[in-house]
Write a protein that holds these residues in place. Sequence first.
Motif, short mmCIF file in Angstrom:
data_model
loop_
_atom_site.label_atom_id
_atom_site.label_comp_id
_atom_site.label_asym_id
_atom_site.label_seq_id
_atom_site.Cartn_x
_atom_site.Cartn_y
_atom_site.Cartn_z
N GLU A 1 4.73 -10.60 7.04
CA GLU A 1 4.25 -11.49 5.98
C GLU A 1 2.76 -11.25 5.73
OE1 GLU A 1 4.48 -16.19 4.63
OE2 GLU A 1 4.75 -15.67 6.74
N ASP A 2 2.01 -11.07 6.78
CA ASP A 2 0.57 -10.84 6.63
C ASP A 2 0.28 -9.57 5.85
OD1 ASP A 2 -2.19 -11.58 7.23
OD2 ASP A 2 -2.19 -9.80 8.53
N ALA A 3 1.12 -8.55 6.04
CA ALA A 3 0.94 -7.31 5.28
C ALA A 3 1.11 -7.56 3.78
CB ALA A 3 1.94 -6.26 5.76
N VAL A 4 2.09 -8.43 3.43
CA VAL A 4 2.29 -8.78 2.02
C VAL A 4 1.09 -9.58 1.51
CG1 VAL A 4 3.72 -10.10 0.41
CG2 VAL A 4 4.79 -8.72 2.20
N ILE A 5 0.60 -10.50 2.32
CA ILE A 5 -0.54 -11.31 1.92
C ILE A 5 -1.77 -10.43 1.66
CG2 ILE A 5 -2.19 -13.05 2.72
CD1 ILE A 5 0.18 -14.38 4.19
N ARG A 6 -1.99 -9.46 2.55
CA ARG A 6 -3.13 -8.56 2.38
C ARG A 6 -2.99 -7.69 1.14
NH1 ARG A 6 -2.90 -5.14 6.16
NH2 ARG A 6 -1.41 -6.00 7.66
N LYS A 7 -1.78 -7.25 0.85
CA LYS A 7 -1.54 -6.51 -0.38
C LYS A 7 -1.79 -7.40 -1.59
CE LYS A 7 1.93 -3.74 -2.84
NZ LYS A 7 3.32 -3.22 -2.82
N GLY A 8 -1.37 -8.66 -1.48
CA GLY A 8 -1.59 -9.60 -2.57
C GLY A 8 -3.07 -9.82 -2.85
N LYS A 9 -3.88 -9.84 -1.81
CA LYS A 9 -5.33 -10.02 -2.00
C LYS A 9 -5.90 -8.90 -2.86
CE LYS A 9 -6.32 -12.74 2.17
NZ LYS A 9 -6.66 -13.96 1.39
N GLU A 10 -5.36 -7.71 -2.68
CA GLU A 10 -5.81 -6.59 -3.50
C GLU A 10 -5.31 -6.74 -4.94
OE1 GLU A 10 -4.47 -3.01 -1.71
OE2 GLU A 10 -5.51 -3.34 0.20
N VAL A 11 -4.04 -7.08 -5.08
CA VAL A 11 -3.44 -7.17 -6.42
C VAL A 11 -4.06 -8.31 -7.23
CG1 VAL A 11 -1.29 -7.72 -7.65
CG2 VAL A 11 -1.26 -6.13 -5.72
N PHE A 12 -4.35 -9.43 -6.57
CA PHE A 12 -4.88 -10.59 -7.28
C PHE A 12 -6.41 -10.64 -7.25
CE2 PHE A 12 -0.60 -12.07 -5.84
CZ PHE A 12 -0.04 -12.20 -7.09
N GLY A 13 -7.03 -9.62 -6.73
CA GLY A 13 -8.48 -9.58 -6.65
C GLY A 13 -9.12 -9.71 -8.03
N GLY A 14 -10.21 -10.46 -8.09
CA GLY A 14 -10.94 -10.63 -9.34
C GLY A 14 -10.52 -11.81 -10.18
N LEU A 15 -9.41 -12.44 -9.81
CA LEU A 15 -8.98 -13.63 -10.56
C LEU A 15 -9.86 -14.82 -10.19
CD1 LEU A 15 -5.07 -13.54 -10.39
CD2 LEU A 15 -6.51 -13.15 -12.39
N PRO A 16 -10.16 -15.70 -11.15
CA PRO A 16 -10.98 -16.89 -10.87
C PRO A 16 -10.16 -18.01 -10.26
CG PRO A 16 -10.40 -16.86 -13.18
CD PRO A 16 -9.82 -15.59 -12.59
N ALA A 17 -9.31 -17.67 -9.28
CA ALA A 17 -8.45 -18.66 -8.66
C ALA A 17 -7.92 -18.09 -7.35
CB ALA A 17 -7.27 -19.02 -9.58
N GLU A 18 -7.54 -18.98 -6.44
CA GLU A 18 -6.94 -18.57 -5.18
C GLU A 18 -5.44 -18.45 -5.36
OE1 GLU A 18 -6.50 -20.14 -0.54
OE2 GLU A 18 -7.80 -21.20 -1.97
#
Length: 208
Positions: A81-98
């Motif tokens: 799950e953490d691997a998916v979360i870390r990938k998500g941080k890259e994909v969603f990077g730059g958005l003005p939201a968590e």
Amino acid sequence: MIGRLSLDEQLAALKSVLSRNEVLLEVLSRTAKLELPGCYVTAGCLYQTVWNVVTDRPPANGIKDYDVCYFDDSDLSWEAEDAVIRKGKEVFGGLPAEVEMRNEARVHLWYEQKFGVPCAPHESTESAIDCFPATTCCLGVRVEPDGRWRVYAPHGLSDVFNLVVRPNPVLAPREVYEVKSARWQGQWPELIVLDWPPEPGRVRGFSS
């Protein structure tokens, strides 16, 4: 009122209303690119966008995060799950939201420790959405490969558009519902918050 329209008209209205939240549209688009199994953007960012539009607030007002839920029971380790979360941080990077991501197949592993009641394993992301603490919260949206929106709303959309918060006592403790609904009503005082029933049945878990 939108909540009194036919279901197909409500679905069209939902897409129209949610499309006014540019951050949400971007989250939906980027989520689709992750190609996660059983993936939906869920809960608060959806119904709170509706509440904002219905009450003439900016569409993204008061939305603290955007939840992305998926279901992968092939590997229940935290590392997967953490691997998916870390990938998500890259994909969603730059958005003005968590953006918060969760594998609903793992919820039963930690739910009781966090909320004090056991949770049977979910069978799908949909079954997890079924167990959110208010029926109003039971909402998921994703963009299919052909661009169509898939909407999962087991309790319909009328309460969402009518600003009604209705408890869903399938497992979530009463305190969770009351804390959340009090916070929501503080942000959106127009909400009609219904009382928790006197004898809740607890059969499954919830998320988000």
